[in-house]
Write a protein that holds these residues in place. Structure first.
Motif, PDB file in Angstrom:
ATOM      1  N   GLY A  41       8.236   0.015   0.689  1.00 43.63           N
ATOM      2  CA  GLY A  41       8.131   0.477  -0.514  1.00 43.63           C
ATOM      3  C   GLY A  41       9.502   0.161  -1.515  1.00 43.63           C
ATOM      4  O   GLY A  41       9.903   0.747  -2.203  1.00 43.63           O
ATOM      5  N   VAL A  42       9.857  -0.994  -1.085  1.00 47.86           N
ATOM      6  CA  VAL A  42      11.013  -1.674  -2.043  1.00 47.86           C
ATOM      7  C   VAL A  42      11.004  -2.235  -3.347  1.00 47.86           C
ATOM      8  O   VAL A  42       9.988  -3.221  -3.498  1.00 47.86           O
ATOM      9  CB  VAL A  42      11.815  -2.909  -1.028  1.00 47.86           C
ATOM     10  CG1 VAL A  42      13.159  -3.228  -1.548  1.00 47.86           C
ATOM     11  CG2 VAL A  42      12.066  -2.316   0.422  1.00 47.86           C
TER      12      VAL A  42
ATOM     13  N   PRO B 137       0.746  -1.204   0.029  1.00 42.37           N
ATOM     14  CA  PRO B 137       0.227   0.210   0.024  1.00 42.37           C
ATOM     15  C   PRO B 137       0.788   1.399   0.231  1.00 42.37           C
ATOM     16  O   PRO B 137       1.660   1.486   0.753  1.00 42.37           O
ATOM     17  CB  PRO B 137      -0.822  -0.024   1.318  1.00 42.37           C
ATOM     18  CG  PRO B 137      -0.209  -1.201   2.103  1.00 42.37           C
ATOM     19  CD  PRO B 137       0.649  -2.186   1.134  1.00 42.37           C
ATOM     20  N   PHE B 138       0.407   2.122  -0.929  1.00 40.59           N
ATOM     21  CA  PHE B 138       1.442   3.454  -1.122  1.00 40.59           C
ATOM     22  C   PHE B 138       0.452   4.408  -1.611  1.00 40.59           C
ATOM     23  O   PHE B 138      -0.456   4.388  -2.367  1.00 40.59           O
ATOM     24  CB  PHE B 138       2.424   3.052  -2.435  1.00 40.59           C
ATOM     25  CG  PHE B 138       3.432   3.849  -2.371  1.00 40.59           C
ATOM     26  CD1 PHE B 138       4.675   3.728  -1.666  1.00 40.59           C
ATOM     27  CD2 PHE B 138       3.463   5.270  -3.255  1.00 40.59           C
ATOM     28  CE1 PHE B 138       5.780   4.701  -1.696  1.00 40.59           C
ATOM     29  CE2 PHE B 138       4.491   6.197  -3.098  1.00 40.59           C
ATOM     30  CZ  PHE B 138       5.712   5.804  -2.472  1.00 40.59           C
ATOM     31  N   GLY B 139       0.860   5.537  -1.140  1.00 41.26           N
ATOM     32  CA  GLY B 139       0.412   6.942  -1.429  1.00 41.26           C
ATOM     33  C   GLY B 139       1.117   7.990  -1.643  1.00 41.26           C
ATOM     34  O   GLY B 139       2.353   8.189  -1.505  1.00 41.26           O
ATOM     35  N   PRO B 140       0.610   9.068  -2.408  1.00 39.80           N
ATOM     36  CA  PRO B 140       1.427  10.343  -2.740  1.00 39.80           C
ATOM     37  C   PRO B 140       2.414  10.560  -1.456  1.00 39.80           C
ATOM     38  O   PRO B 140       3.364  11.345  -1.825  1.00 39.80           O
ATOM     39  CB  PRO B 140       0.715  11.150  -3.494  1.00 39.80           C
ATOM     40  CG  PRO B 140      -0.619  10.870  -2.881  1.00 39.80           C
ATOM     41  CD  PRO B 140      -0.710   9.583  -2.635  1.00 39.80           C
TER      42      PRO B 140
ATOM     43  N   LEU C 271      12.936   8.101 -11.944  1.00 40.59           N
ATOM     44  CA  LEU C 271      13.241   7.175 -10.779  1.00 40.59           C
ATOM     45  C   LEU C 271      12.766   5.664 -11.312  1.00 40.59           C
ATOM     46  O   LEU C 271      11.804   5.417 -11.720  1.00 40.59           O
ATOM     47  CB  LEU C 271      11.944   7.564  -9.666  1.00 40.59           C
ATOM     48  CG  LEU C 271      11.944   6.744  -8.601  1.00 40.59           C
ATOM     49  CD1 LEU C 271      13.214   6.866  -7.681  1.00 40.59           C
ATOM     50  CD2 LEU C 271      10.759   7.013  -7.636  1.00 40.59           C
ATOM     51  N   ILE C 272      14.114   4.836 -10.862  1.00 38.60           N
ATOM     52  CA  ILE C 272      14.045   3.379 -11.597  1.00 38.60           C
ATOM     53  C   ILE C 272      13.954   2.608 -10.233  1.00 38.60           C
ATOM     54  O   ILE C 272      13.715   1.454 -10.541  1.00 38.60           O
ATOM     55  CB  ILE C 272      15.196   3.190 -12.372  1.00 38.60           C
ATOM     56  CG1 ILE C 272      16.496   3.628 -11.636  1.00 38.60           C
ATOM     57  CG2 ILE C 272      15.039   4.154 -13.876  1.00 38.60           C
ATOM     58  CD1 ILE C 272      17.678   2.899 -12.440  1.00 38.60           C
ATOM     59  N   ALA C 273      14.179   3.045  -9.068  1.00 38.07           N
ATOM     60  CA  ALA C 273      14.026   2.087  -8.062  1.00 38.07           C
ATOM     61  C   ALA C 273      13.796   3.112  -6.724  1.00 38.07           C
ATOM     62  O   ALA C 273      14.405   4.012  -6.813  1.00 38.07           O
ATOM     63  CB  ALA C 273      15.393   1.306  -7.824  1.00 38.07           C
ATOM     64  N   MET C 274      13.482   2.357  -5.486  1.00 40.35           N
ATOM     65  CA  MET C 274      13.169   3.183  -4.333  1.00 40.35           C
ATOM     66  C   MET C 274      13.200   2.165  -3.077  1.00 40.35           C
ATOM     67  O   MET C 274      12.802   0.824  -3.395  1.00 40.35           O
ATOM     68  CB  MET C 274      11.888   4.159  -4.617  1.00 40.35           C
ATOM     69  CG  MET C 274      10.751   3.426  -4.577  1.00 40.35           C
ATOM     70  SD  MET C 274       9.422   4.740  -4.559  1.00 40.35           S
ATOM     71  CE  MET C 274       7.983   3.346  -4.735  1.00 40.35           C
ATOM     72  N   ALA C 275      13.352   2.745  -2.091  1.00 39.04           N
ATOM     73  CA  ALA C 275      13.160   1.867  -0.769  1.00 39.04           C
ATOM     74  C   ALA C 275      12.854   3.163   0.021  1.00 39.04           C
ATOM     75  O   ALA C 275      13.444   4.212   0.323  1.00 39.04           O
ATOM     76  CB  ALA C 275      14.051   1.215  -0.441  1.00 39.04           C
TER      77      ALA C 275
END
Length: 225
Positions: free
Chosen positions: A160-161, A122-125, A142-146
């Motif tokens: 958010g990985v 689950p993710f939001g702005p 943006l190509i990757a995040m955590a």
């Protein structure tokens, strides 16, 4: 093991993240714009009636640690389990070759787009406001995040990985997670995370990194009807 972990959503939403949440002394949710997660003071007896006034049309919430039938006015859209894992490894090495950028509000649209494509949870702005978030970019893309999400006491969640499918195989998301874990351990915090039961590859990767299963928990997506 820290007892706060066994009702982590409630202990987060009624504690350190109370300012990002809304609800009552029995049921709380992250405010709109953040991750759609709810928590209950008694997770096996969730007071959904208390939550209802804080819902909006079309809301769907992630609910943990609850089994049983849905009460009138609610429906269960997804019913599964996930592993709650806690860090038991050593301090990860520093990674000076990792070109990690701290995500800021101007990156929110790209973060939401990447999360929608890769579905790390689950993710939001506004989710990146809940803790440190780092990303890797290819040019301006943006190509990757955590990042970090729930927290209670010294517990701090890695969340958010994800990596864009076109850029997988470089270990970018794993390295970003390791960066966060290193920072948390240096702050005296205990990293933990959640991984869905059927995501066997991620479960095995996190185990290799140094996470160990705390327990398998019920996770549901619920919505008012």
């Amino acid at each position: 093991m820290n007892p706060l972990l066994d009702n982590i959503a409630w202990n987060t939403l009624s504690g350190a993240h109370a300012g990002f949440a809304t609800g009552t002394d029995r049921a709380r949710r992250y405010a709109p714009g953040f991750s759609p997660i709810v928590g209950f003071a008694k997770p096996q007896q969730p007071d959904l009636a208390d939550l209802a006034p804080f819902c909006e049309p079309g809301d769907h919430f992630y609910c943990m640690d609850w089994s049983g039938s849905a009460p009138a006015g609610w429906q269960i859209d997804l019913d599964s389990t996930m592993f709650r894992m806690v860090w038991q490894g050593a301090l990860p090495d520093d990674d000076p070759q990792l070109d990690a950028v701290a995500l800021r509000p101007e990156h929110a649209a790209q973060a939401v787009e990447l999360a929608a494509l890769t579905r790390p949870g689950p993710f939001g702005p506004r989710t990146p406001e809940l803790g440190d978030y780092f990303g890797c970019f290819e040019g301006d893309r943006l190509i990757a995040m955590a990042g970090e999400r729930m927290c209670a006491g010294t517990l701090r969640e890695i969340s958010g990985v994800c990596t864009h499918p076109d850029f997988q195989g470089r270990g970018l998301a794993r390295r970003l997670a390791a960066k966060l874990i290193r920072r948390q351990l240096q702050r005296g915090e205990t990293p933990f995370l959640h991984v869905m039961r059927d995501n066997e590859g991620a479960h095995a990767l996190y185990a290799r990194m140094g996470f160990r299963d705390h327990r398998e928990v019920v996770v549901r997506v619920i919505s008012p009807c």
